[in-house]
Write a protein that holds these residues in place. Structure first.
Motif, PDB file in Angstrom:
ATOM      1  N   GLY A  57       4.455 -25.618  19.610  1.00 60.28           N
ATOM      2  CA  GLY A  57       4.170 -26.253  20.894  1.00 60.28           C
ATOM      3  C   GLY A  57       2.699 -26.583  21.029  1.00 60.28           C
ATOM      4  N   TYR A  58       1.845 -25.660  20.632  1.00 57.69           N
ATOM      5  CA  TYR A  58       0.403 -25.880  20.689  1.00 57.69           C
ATOM      6  C   TYR A  58      -0.006 -27.029  19.770  1.00 57.69           C
ATOM      7  CZ  TYR A  58      -4.543 -25.250  19.721  1.00 57.69           C
ATOM      8  OH  TYR A  58      -5.874 -25.465  19.538  1.00 57.69           O
ATOM      9  N   ASN A  60       1.851 -29.506  18.616  1.00 59.09           N
ATOM     10  CA  ASN A  60       2.350 -30.775  19.158  1.00 59.09           C
ATOM     11  C   ASN A  60       1.480 -31.249  20.313  1.00 59.09           C
ATOM     12  OD1 ASN A  60       4.474 -31.055  17.361  1.00 59.09           O
ATOM     13  ND2 ASN A  60       5.933 -30.009  18.680  1.00 59.09           N
ATOM     14  N   SER A  61       1.070 -30.327  21.169  1.00 58.10           N
ATOM     15  CA  SER A  61       0.197 -30.662  22.290  1.00 58.10           C
ATOM     16  C   SER A  61      -1.148 -31.185  21.792  1.00 58.10           C
ATOM     17  CB  SER A  61      -0.010 -29.425  23.162  1.00 58.10           C
ATOM     18  OG  SER A  61      -0.974 -29.658  24.144  1.00 58.10           O
ATOM     19  N   TRP A  62      -1.708 -30.508  20.808  1.00 57.33           N
ATOM     20  CA  TRP A  62      -3.004 -30.906  20.250  1.00 57.33           C
ATOM     21  C   TRP A  62      -2.937 -32.311  19.657  1.00 57.33           C
ATOM     22  CZ3 TRP A  62      -5.001 -32.109  15.410  1.00 57.33           C
ATOM     23  CH2 TRP A  62      -6.392 -32.093  15.296  1.00 57.33           C
ATOM     24  N   GLY A  64      -0.762 -34.566  20.394  1.00 54.76           N
ATOM     25  CA  GLY A  64      -0.538 -35.497  21.505  1.00 54.76           C
ATOM     26  C   GLY A  64      -1.847 -35.901  22.159  1.00 54.76           C
ATOM     27  N   LYS A  65      -2.712 -34.908  22.402  1.00 52.23           N
ATOM     28  CA  LYS A  65      -4.023 -35.194  23.005  1.00 52.23           C
ATOM     29  C   LYS A  65      -4.864 -36.070  22.085  1.00 52.23           C
ATOM     30  CE  LYS A  65      -4.287 -30.883  25.622  1.00 52.23           C
ATOM     31  NZ  LYS A  65      -4.934 -29.569  25.711  1.00 52.23           N
TER      32      LYS A  65
END
Length: 79
Positions: A57-58, A60-62, A64-65
């Protein structure tokens, strides 16, 4: 002579039966050990997936940003 022959046949049959029983016992033991190893592997795999689940999750978030940042940079170059 026939008694000796019959006894020899019985001995051979007994020997084959004992060998067969030994093989079955070894095969069953192998099967049990194999099942145990599979269970251990599944447990390790499950723990690994739990351990990395939060990290995925982290990550994927990174990404994404970073993807959004790159979009903004390229939009500024196009203008």
């Amino acid at each position: 002579m026939s008694e000796k022959f019959e006894k020899a046949l019985r001995d051979i049959a007994k020997s084959k039966h004992e060998g067969h029983d030994q093989f079955i016992k070894r095969f069953e033991k192998w099967g049990q050990e194999f099942e145990q190893k599979i269970k251990e592997f599944e447990k390790m795999n499950g723990q690994f997936l739990k351990d990395i689940e939060g990290n995925i999750g982290y990550i994927n978030s990174w990404f994404g940003k970073k993807g959004k940042q790159m979009e903004r940079i390229f939009r500024n170059f196009k203008s």
